[in-house]
Design an enzyme around this catalytic site. Structure first.
Site, mmCIF file in Angstrom:
data_model
loop_
_atom_site.group_PDB
_atom_site.id
_atom_site.type_symbol
_atom_site.label_atom_id
_atom_site.label_comp_id
_atom_site.label_asym_id
_atom_site.label_seq_id
_atom_site.Cartn_x
_atom_site.Cartn_y
_atom_site.Cartn_z
ATOM 1 N N ASP A 199 48.802 71.265 17.612
ATOM 2 C CA ASP A 199 47.903 70.111 17.544
ATOM 3 C C ASP A 199 47.753 69.395 18.879
ATOM 4 O O ASP A 199 47.164 68.325 18.949
ATOM 5 C CB ASP A 199 48.399 69.111 16.492
ATOM 6 C CG ASP A 199 49.657 68.375 16.951
ATOM 7 O OD1 ASP A 199 50.445 68.958 17.721
ATOM 8 O OD2 ASP A 199 49.839 67.210 16.541
ATOM 9 N N ASP A 238 54.315 74.730 15.548
ATOM 10 C CA ASP A 238 54.784 73.626 16.375
ATOM 11 C C ASP A 238 55.212 72.517 15.410
ATOM 12 O O ASP A 238 54.507 72.227 14.449
ATOM 13 C CB ASP A 238 53.670 73.129 17.294
ATOM 14 C CG ASP A 238 54.057 71.867 18.034
ATOM 15 O OD1 ASP A 238 55.068 71.892 18.750
ATOM 16 O OD2 ASP A 238 53.351 70.846 17.880
ATOM 17 N N ASP A 267 50.035 73.184 23.378
ATOM 18 C CA ASP A 267 50.006 74.401 22.547
ATOM 19 C C ASP A 267 48.870 75.348 22.926
ATOM 20 O O ASP A 267 48.782 76.459 22.391
ATOM 21 C CB ASP A 267 49.858 74.024 21.063
ATOM 22 C CG ASP A 267 50.975 73.124 20.581
ATOM 23 O OD1 ASP A 267 52.138 73.419 20.891
ATOM 24 O OD2 ASP A 267 50.680 72.134 19.890
#
Length: 334
Positions: free
Chosen positions: A313, A79, A317
């Site tokens: 984070d 990400d 996600d």
């Protein structure tokens, strides 16, 4: 096991009154007795030592078996925000569209004060524009990864929305596409729009007017380039999965040293499983990805025979992290 056998043999051979033949026989008997019971002990010990080594690099291991899985990973999904970037952003400029710059600055100041969000975008706005509360907020819509915008309705001022251009402007996005994409090459572009009406049950109000563009840049982690080179040398394929504009993500990935960063796709254009499987084979950068699509991308990679690791984070996600063979949650530094 080989080292253990040598130590056992030396121990037996050095016993008083023991000959070479007895030492060999006793050593072989001891090693046979350790298999498979001893193998389990040795494997657990090696994994435990690996956990200790990782802890010295500020990595907390939750499941012991993930050490083995990590060694077999051939595809790593990253990400962008908080992973290859620090998770911190800064406002570089404001572009006027239908409102003067000084008025836009006042609007952003009041939004940053009234907003209860704590994501990297609003924090960047707070750092740039801060002052005292002047307007009374009557409705607040927090940001979500699904709708990709947040908004506040102020008393006698109307509703102000900040968010991703495609999601805020919707059908009228094509009218501003050229100017937005012009800045998307170097910045993350956030639009600020206004309506005299209040929100429609947490949905965008009617008659939105684009006031201006907020240009924000990401700060790339210092170690990102070196880390990505290491994975390349280890034969690990990199996929960048982000909710941001694919052009912006591509440019950041290029600065970080991601190979094939020019191969990007807007996941809003992917509608079927067949298109998803084709995209996962042909592209490196995936932009405008929803939390559910992140999970589907990980699933598609696994179905293609890959061992997949996913880093992230944020809450958006979690679905992908849970689906991946090996999940790595990145801590944010405050």
């Amino acid at each position: 096991m080989f080292l253990c056998g040598i130590l056992l043999f030396l121990n037996q051979f050095n016993l008083e009154g023991n000959c070479l033949k007895n030492a060999v026989v006793n050593t072989v008997a001891a090693i046979i007795g350790m298999i498979p019971e001893g193998l389990i002990l040795l494997t657990s010990t090696v994994l435990a030592v690996s956990v200790i080594r990782l802890s010295k690099r500020k990595v907390l291991v939750q499941e012991l078996y993930c050490i083995e899985t990590l060694a077999r990973v051939d595809t790593l999904c990253l990400d962008k925000t908080g992973t290859i970037t620090e998770g911190k952003m800064e406002v570089n400029d404001i572009i006027e569209i239908s409102e003067a710059k000084e008025n836009l600055e006042e609007i952003l100041e009041q939004i940053s004060i009234a907003s209860e969000d704590n994501n990297s975008t609003i924090e960047a706005i707070r750092n740039k524009y801060n002052g005292r509360r002047k307007w009374e907020a009557i409705t607040k819509i927090p940001f979500s990864s699904q709708k990709k915008w947040s908004g506040i309705c102020f008393k006698d001022k109307g509703s102000f929305i900040i968010g991703a251009p495609e999601f805020v402007l919707k059908e009228s996005y094509k009218n501003y596409k050229d100017i937005i994409e012009k800045y998307s090459n170097d910045y993350r572009v956030i639009v600020i729009a206004h309506s005299e009406e209040n929100f429609n049950e947490k949905e965008l109000p009617n008659n939105l007017e684009l006031l201006g563009l907020i240009l924000i840049s990401d700060i790339i982690r210092k170690e990102a380039n070196e880390t990505l080179k290491y994975f390349k040398n280890q034969g690990v394929d990199i996929k960048i999965i982000s909710g941001d504009n694919p052009i912006t993500v591509s440019k950041i990935a290029k600065r970080a040293g991601v190979e094939n960063s020019e191969k990007y796709i807007d996941m809003q254009t992917v509608e079927t499983k067949e298109q998803l499987k084709e995209a996962i084979s042909n592209y490196t950068i995936f932009g405008r990805v929803t939390p559910v699509q992140k999970k589907e991308l990980v699933m598609a990679l696994k179905e293609a025979g890959h061992t997949v690791a996913m880093t992230g984070d944020g809450v958006n996600d979690v679905l992908a992290l849970k689906e991946a063979d090996c999940s790595i949650a990145m801590a944010s530094r405050k």
